[in-house]
Scaffold this motif. Sequence first.
Motif, PDB file in Angstrom:
ATOM      1  N   GLU A   1      88.277  85.055  60.250  1.00 50.35           N
ATOM      2  CA  GLU A   1      88.180  84.662  58.846  1.00 50.35           C
ATOM      3  C   GLU A   1      87.678  85.857  58.031  1.00 50.35           C
ATOM      4  O   GLU A   1      86.622  86.413  58.313  1.00 50.35           O
ATOM      5  CB  GLU A   1      87.199  83.500  58.671  1.00 50.35           C
ATOM      6  CG  GLU A   1      87.044  83.100  57.206  1.00 50.35           C
ATOM      7  CD  GLU A   1      85.810  82.257  56.923  1.00 50.35           C
ATOM      8  OE1 GLU A   1      85.755  81.640  55.842  1.00 50.35           O
ATOM      9  OE2 GLU A   1      84.886  82.234  57.769  1.00 50.35           O
TER      10      GLU A   1
ATOM     11  N   TYR B   1      86.174  86.662  54.594  1.00 47.17           N
ATOM     12  CA  TYR B   1      85.532  85.843  53.565  1.00 47.17           C
ATOM     13  C   TYR B   1      84.596  86.692  52.711  1.00 47.17           C
ATOM     14  O   TYR B   1      84.417  87.888  52.943  1.00 47.17           O
ATOM     15  CB  TYR B   1      84.737  84.703  54.217  1.00 47.17           C
ATOM     16  CG  TYR B   1      83.444  85.139  54.848  1.00 47.17           C
ATOM     17  CD1 TYR B   1      82.235  85.028  54.149  1.00 47.17           C
ATOM     18  CD2 TYR B   1      83.401  85.689  56.136  1.00 47.17           C
ATOM     19  CE1 TYR B   1      81.038  85.436  54.719  1.00 47.17           C
ATOM     20  CE2 TYR B   1      82.214  86.107  56.709  1.00 47.17           C
ATOM     21  CZ  TYR B   1      81.027  85.980  55.991  1.00 47.17           C
ATOM     22  OH  TYR B   1      79.842  86.404  56.536  1.00 47.17           O
TER      23      TYR B   1
ATOM     24  N   CYS C   1      84.476  79.748  50.196  1.00 51.58           N
ATOM     25  CA  CYS C   1      84.081  80.209  51.538  1.00 51.58           C
ATOM     26  C   CYS C   1      82.837  79.470  52.022  1.00 51.58           C
ATOM     27  O   CYS C   1      82.723  79.131  53.203  1.00 51.58           O
ATOM     28  CB  CYS C   1      83.817  81.709  51.535  1.00 51.58           C
ATOM     29  SG  CYS C   1      85.247  82.709  51.060  1.00 51.58           S
TER      30      CYS C   1
ATOM     31  N   TRP D   1      84.782  76.127  59.549  1.00 48.84           N
ATOM     32  CA  TRP D   1      84.969  77.252  60.478  1.00 48.84           C
ATOM     33  C   TRP D   1      83.989  77.151  61.651  1.00 48.84           C
ATOM     34  O   TRP D   1      84.346  77.436  62.790  1.00 48.84           O
ATOM     35  CB  TRP D   1      84.805  78.564  59.731  1.00 48.84           C
ATOM     36  CG  TRP D   1      85.335  79.778  60.458  1.00 48.84           C
ATOM     37  CD1 TRP D   1      84.628  80.861  60.862  1.00 48.84           C
ATOM     38  CD2 TRP D   1      86.688  80.016  60.852  1.00 48.84           C
ATOM     39  NE1 TRP D   1      85.446  81.771  61.486  1.00 48.84           N
ATOM     40  CE2 TRP D   1      86.725  81.279  61.495  1.00 48.84           C
ATOM     41  CE3 TRP D   1      87.871  79.291  60.732  1.00 48.84           C
ATOM     42  CZ2 TRP D   1      87.894  81.817  62.010  1.00 48.84           C
ATOM     43  CZ3 TRP D   1      89.045  79.843  61.251  1.00 48.84           C
ATOM     44  CH2 TRP D   1      89.041  81.091  61.877  1.00 48.84           C
TER      45      TRP D   1
ATOM     46  N   LEU E   1      92.673  83.715  56.686  1.00 53.01           N
ATOM     47  CA  LEU E   1      92.598  83.607  58.147  1.00 53.01           C
ATOM     48  C   LEU E   1      93.732  84.407  58.773  1.00 53.01           C
ATOM     49  O   LEU E   1      94.899  84.238  58.407  1.00 53.01           O
ATOM     50  CB  LEU E   1      92.709  82.139  58.592  1.00 53.01           C
ATOM     51  CG  LEU E   1      91.765  81.141  57.926  1.00 53.01           C
ATOM     52  CD1 LEU E   1      91.991  79.744  58.510  1.00 53.01           C
ATOM     53  CD2 LEU E   1      90.311  81.551  58.113  1.00 53.01           C
TER      54      LEU E   1
ATOM     55  N   GLN F   1      94.755  78.020  55.759  1.00 56.40           N
ATOM     56  CA  GLN F   1      93.453  77.429  56.038  1.00 56.40           C
ATOM     57  C   GLN F   1      93.472  75.914  55.982  1.00 56.40           C
ATOM     58  O   GLN F   1      92.585  75.245  56.524  1.00 56.40           O
ATOM     59  CB  GLN F   1      92.412  77.947  55.040  1.00 56.40           C
ATOM     60  CG  GLN F   1      92.779  77.672  53.595  1.00 56.40           C
ATOM     61  CD  GLN F   1      91.718  78.122  52.631  1.00 56.40           C
ATOM     62  OE1 GLN F   1      90.691  77.491  52.526  1.00 56.40           O
ATOM     63  NE2 GLN F   1      91.968  79.213  51.934  1.00 56.40           N
TER      64      GLN F   1
END
Length: 643
Positions: A56, A58, A65, A72, A114, A135
């Motif tokens: 990921e 972010y 996020c 996640w 991702l 995502q």
Amino acid sequence: MLKFFLLFILINSLNGLNLPNGSPSLYIPVKDNIELLDTNNFKQSVFGSERAWFVEFYSHWCGACQRYAAHWKEIALKTKPWHSKVIQVAAINCADPINDDLCRDFNIEYYPTLRIFPPFAQYDKPEHDSKIINQKDDLEVEMIKYLEKIETLPKKWPIFKEFTSKRLDVLFVSNKNAKYALLMIEKKDSILGMQMMLDFAEHADNLIIRRTTEESNPLLIQKLNVNLRKLPIIFLIENSKGSLKKYESFSDSKKFIPNDLDSKLDEREKFKRMIEKFINDNISVLNNMENKIQIIDDKVDDIADEKSQENSNKISMLDLEASLNVMLRSEISHSNLLNGEKLASLKIWIKTLAKYFPGRKEVKEYLKNLDTKLNSLQTDEITGTQWKQMTNDAQTSDSFLADKSEWMNCKGSKPNFRGFPCSLWTLFHTLTVSQIEHENSKTKPFDDSFSVKEVFEPIRLFVKYFFRCQECSTNFQNETHDYLENLKQPHDAVLYLWKVHNRVNKRLASDLTTDPAHPKIQFPSKELCPNCYNGTEEFNEEETLKFLLSHYSSQNIQELKEDKLEDADSIGLDVNEKEFKIEGDGLNEDVDESLRVVENKEFEQSDSSSMLFWIFVFFVLIGSYLIYSNLKKGKYKLKKHIV
């Protein structure tokens, strides 16, 4: 007492380990089952690895996020048994300046992004041998589909292809030393067999798991006399001597079913519990890998940082300049290529900043330099790297922007709260008011050349193309879709942006991205502006406009004042020795070490050494505690035996 001390040391060492350079992170490596990557370890970890990587990209300040982090973490926990041999879940913080070049290299346009990498990934392939995963998809299913398509598998990986031989002894060809095999017979579109392979991948040395279907292996299914109406079914095969292997139905045998098996469990959990029981009863002695010490208590998740002091009556220039720094040197530079409408929007935005940013003379000159460089481009496109170089080239002794981001009024109780988004809202408001101040300074203000959209449209374009929290960017476009209908009179942009901001605050008031130490309220509060209310909860727009024009005016900004002039090499280019003072409300004190334009390098090295020291102390203490515990147990058993 020793346990609490060890816990304290562990928490502090984990806090320091979030990211190697001390930048904030949304994840704790061991606790969250997520590998933290940065520019120093990314390539050596991901490329050439025998594992696949699911990463990921972010930003810790990105609201989307922050909301996505829980999901996640859930994916990382759910796939934890997959990590050691097959696929690692990881994360990299693109808001950390150390990762600017890496995130730009991967063309990270929005957060979170991702990317999944195959085993033995190669950096020099297109997209760096990676694939973007949506995502919003079922990530576990996407991971399995991706892994299933990989043709060249590492030796220690499960074999995902369907078992097609009618001979059971072929199951052990890939690992002749394995004692048992499980063969799952399932429907063609099922992924249960592959889930089981991955869930028990760490036991592959002693337990082989394969899958097959009626379509791919009809002869074997007929031989095993499988009732196709009861799929999925698992058969247990023992690696006995000779080609005729002993087998029995694993699914129906009571000896494989745990006594406490909940009938409400889904198929995956049911089979997991059964296989776990079988492993514990038959393989655990051979593959004793589960002796782990649980040190971290889940209750330490939310250890709050000390509250920051906020002077809500003033606008902080520190926040405004930090916003510029993150925006210009990080967010915009992450673009791989700036061309077309994107480059045109950037030119408009920089021109707006150069004209209306209410800052120090040197920063204004810096923005004007950038504007000049952009307008003198002889090409229709530039790369993110070229833009980053342009921001550096605009620095001179009389034109500079500190390459450091610290927050004052926008400082959150934790690093992932407030910060850049807060400062960006503040910047937007000050720009709309600055436009009004600029007009009022003219002999004939608000003449035919005035456009109420001059500032707001560039704001909207910036958020659309360069605010990389994709969800936030989309929401802002939706919130402001009617701006043309609302921007008619000279002061409308000031009021319209205020209304939009309050609508956003109302929507996010109970959101997990909201800093509990700084609740999102309808601004301004009654305490801050009693006259802004009509004696009820409704705003008096006329009084509110007066407040906004005063609150966000250049006269209400806590200025940064140079303590002393340095030579040309140290101003704007190497500002390591440069210090500032804060003025306003009688304040005139040196800013502490954390607010320096650039931290002292010796301090960084000392901080890093200190972190390593505490990590060393932590492991020494853990080892001492374990030895002490074992000795104590041994002493107790000896006394009991003697008695």
